[in-house]
Write a protein that holds these residues in place. Structure first.
Motif, PDB file in Angstrom:
ATOM      1  N   ASP A 137       0.841  -1.177   0.000  1.00 17.00           N
ATOM      2  CA  ASP A 137       0.000   0.000   0.000  1.00 17.00           C
ATOM      3  C   ASP A 137       0.883   1.235   0.000  1.00 17.00           C
ATOM      4  N   ASP A 138       0.461   2.263  -0.712  1.00 19.22           N
ATOM      5  CA  ASP A 138       1.276   3.480  -0.739  1.00 19.22           C
ATOM      6  C   ASP A 138       1.439   4.085   0.650  1.00 19.22           C
ATOM      7  N   SER A 139       0.470   3.790   1.544  1.00 14.44           N
ATOM      8  CA  SER A 139       0.536   4.370   2.889  1.00 14.44           C
ATOM      9  C   SER A 139       1.458   3.571   3.812  1.00 14.44           C
ATOM     10  N   SER A 140       2.036   2.457   3.304  1.00 14.08           N
ATOM     11  CA  SER A 140       2.882   1.609   4.155  1.00 14.08           C
ATOM     12  C   SER A 140       4.195   2.303   4.524  1.00 14.08           C
ATOM     13  N   GLY A 141       4.544   3.340   3.754  1.00 15.78           N
ATOM     14  CA  GLY A 141       5.783   4.065   4.058  1.00 15.78           C
ATOM     15  C   GLY A 141       7.035   3.360   3.558  1.00 15.78           C
ATOM     16  N   VAL A 142       6.866   2.242   2.822  1.00 10.60           N
ATOM     17  CA  VAL A 142       8.035   1.520   2.287  1.00 10.60           C
ATOM     18  C   VAL A 142       8.703   2.361   1.211  1.00 10.60           C
TER      19      VAL A 142
ATOM     20  N   VAL B  35       9.373   5.894  -0.277  1.00 10.35           N
ATOM     21  CA  VAL B  35       9.333   7.340   0.011  1.00 10.35           C
ATOM     22  C   VAL B  35       9.627   8.076  -1.292  1.00 10.35           C
ATOM     23  N   LYS B  36       8.628   8.840  -1.750  1.00  2.00           N
ATOM     24  CA  LYS B  36       8.774   9.526  -3.032  1.00  2.00           C
ATOM     25  C   LYS B  36       9.045  11.011  -2.848  1.00  2.00           C
ATOM     26  N   ARG B  37       9.863  11.541  -3.728  1.00  2.72           N
ATOM     27  CA  ARG B  37      10.157  12.979  -3.728  1.00  2.72           C
ATOM     28  C   ARG B  37       9.951  13.506  -5.150  1.00  2.72           C
ATOM     29  N   ALA B  38       9.467  14.735  -5.221  1.00  5.95           N
ATOM     30  CA  ALA B  38       9.204  15.324  -6.542  1.00  5.95           C
ATOM     31  C   ALA B  38      10.164  16.467  -6.815  1.00  5.95           C
TER      32      ALA B  38
ATOM     33  N   ASP C  75      13.218   7.078  -2.930  1.00  9.69           N
ATOM     34  CA  ASP C  75      14.429   6.836  -2.127  1.00  9.69           C
ATOM     35  C   ASP C  75      14.776   5.349  -2.144  1.00  9.69           C
ATOM     36  N   ASP C  76      16.077   5.065  -2.081  1.00 14.97           N
ATOM     37  CA  ASP C  76      16.503   3.670  -1.998  1.00 14.97           C
ATOM     38  C   ASP C  76      16.099   3.061  -0.661  1.00 14.97           C
ATOM     39  N   ILE C  77      15.828   1.749  -0.682  1.00 15.39           N
ATOM     40  CA  ILE C  77      15.469   1.006   0.531  1.00 15.39           C
ATOM     41  C   ILE C  77      16.661   0.108   0.849  1.00 15.39           C
ATOM     42  N   PRO C  78      17.129   0.065   2.120  1.00  9.47           N
ATOM     43  CA  PRO C  78      18.297  -0.773   2.446  1.00  9.47           C
ATOM     44  C   PRO C  78      18.089  -2.220   2.004  1.00  9.47           C
TER      45      PRO C  78
END
Length: 307
Positions: free
Chosen positions: A126-131, A133-136, A196-199
């Motif tokens: 889900d987009d709300s899961s916070g996995v 993180v998007k930046r514009a 953003d990259d995820i570890p």
């Protein structure tokens, strides 16, 4: 007859249509193809030119296939970048979904994508899961002519967009940006959305589709990768030995312990793929076709003969 055949065979329909379409530009090849499909026909050049049938267009299927292609292409680009060979299975892919339609589309494409990119599972988040993180940030090339003297304010406001605002822009294709001087209507191409990259994962995006590939390769996955490499080498040896495609074989394997245990763990898979009745873990007997090679740096010797 051909018309009855066409109803059941998509490939027949495609080749028949292509033969007619190409007839004006490649007359001789089109004639050959058409006559191969319809031996009783006089000539492709007296057949009716194909007419498109808008009723046959399945827009849902086309959308899902386009998604399957994008997802597969993104995973393969990650493999290339991270230097993970295609025969090495991946554990999972994470795909963010914004709504029910997207969820259904991803579910419909899932099996196809997993088979295409050699991955074990696809997880929808889900987009709300916070996995993710998007930046514009502003796409200056596109925005410049539209924003003009407002460019600086517009770019600053875009960089401050909230995750909810970015989601709205991605879902609806537009977003009303509130500026001191009034409202500026943004469209998807005005903005570059980066994730953003995820570890432990590699994130990739293309045309509004984002996913993350889990780069963790467990011992079991590495073993399976070696077994797939073994299949590739045995298939090559079968071909070089001049064996018929349907011939059953017997296989010998000796060498590196890691390679031997990988094939042992996946013996049924290897045997099914290469049509082997039996695998002997010893040096090849005399009179066999032999290949000395390595599986990802593990030296091995294969031997095969017709069963």
């Amino acid at each position: 007859g051909p018309d009855k055949l066409a109803a059941f065979q998509p490939l027949y329909t495609c080749l028949d249509t292509v033969a007619r379409l190409m007839a004006p530009v490649a007359p001789f090849y089109a004639e050959q193809l058409y006559r191969d499909l319809r031996p009783e026909a006089l000539s492709v050049h007296v057949s009716a030119f194909p007419v498109s049938d808008p009723g046959a267009i399945d827009s849902t299927l086309e959308r899902r296939m386009a998604l399957a292609q994008r997802l597969s292409s993104l995973v393969l680009s990650v493999r290339k970048k991270e230097k993970i060979r295609v025969r090495q299975p991946l554990s999972r892919i994470l795909v963010p979904v914004l709504n029910a339609t997207q969820r259904e589309d991803v579910q419909a494409a899932e099996a196809l994508v997993l088979a295409e990119v050699n991955a074990k599972s696809l997880e929808m988040v889900d987009d709300s899961s916070g996995v993710f993180v998007k930046r514009a940030k502003a796409n200056f090339k596109v925005l410049g002519p539209k924003a003009g003297p407002q460019m600086k304010d517009v770019a600053a406001a875009i960089s401050q967009l909230s995750p909810e605002a970015i989601a709205e822009l991605e879902q609806t294709g537009t977003y009303a940006l509130a500026l001191g001087a009034g409202v500026f209507d943004l469209s998807t191409e005005d903005v570059d959305v980066q994730t953003d990259d995820i570890p432990g994962m590699a994130v990739a995006s293309e045309r509004g589709t984002t996913l993350a590939v889990d780069l963790t390769l467990s011992p079991a996955l590495l073993q399976e990768g070696l077994a797939r490499e073994a299949v590739n080498r045995i298939q090559g040896l079968r071909k070089d030995s001049g064996l018929d495609i349907t011939d059953r074989i017997v296989v010998w394997l000796s060498g590196s312990g890691e390679a031997v245990s990988a094939v042992t763990a996946h013996e049924a898979y290897v045997q099914a793929e290469v049509l082997a009745d039996h695998v002997t873990y010893a040096a090849p007997e005399t009179g066999t076709f032999v290949l000395e090679t390595d599986l990802e740096g593990h030296p091995v010797t294969f031997g095969i003969r017709k069963a």
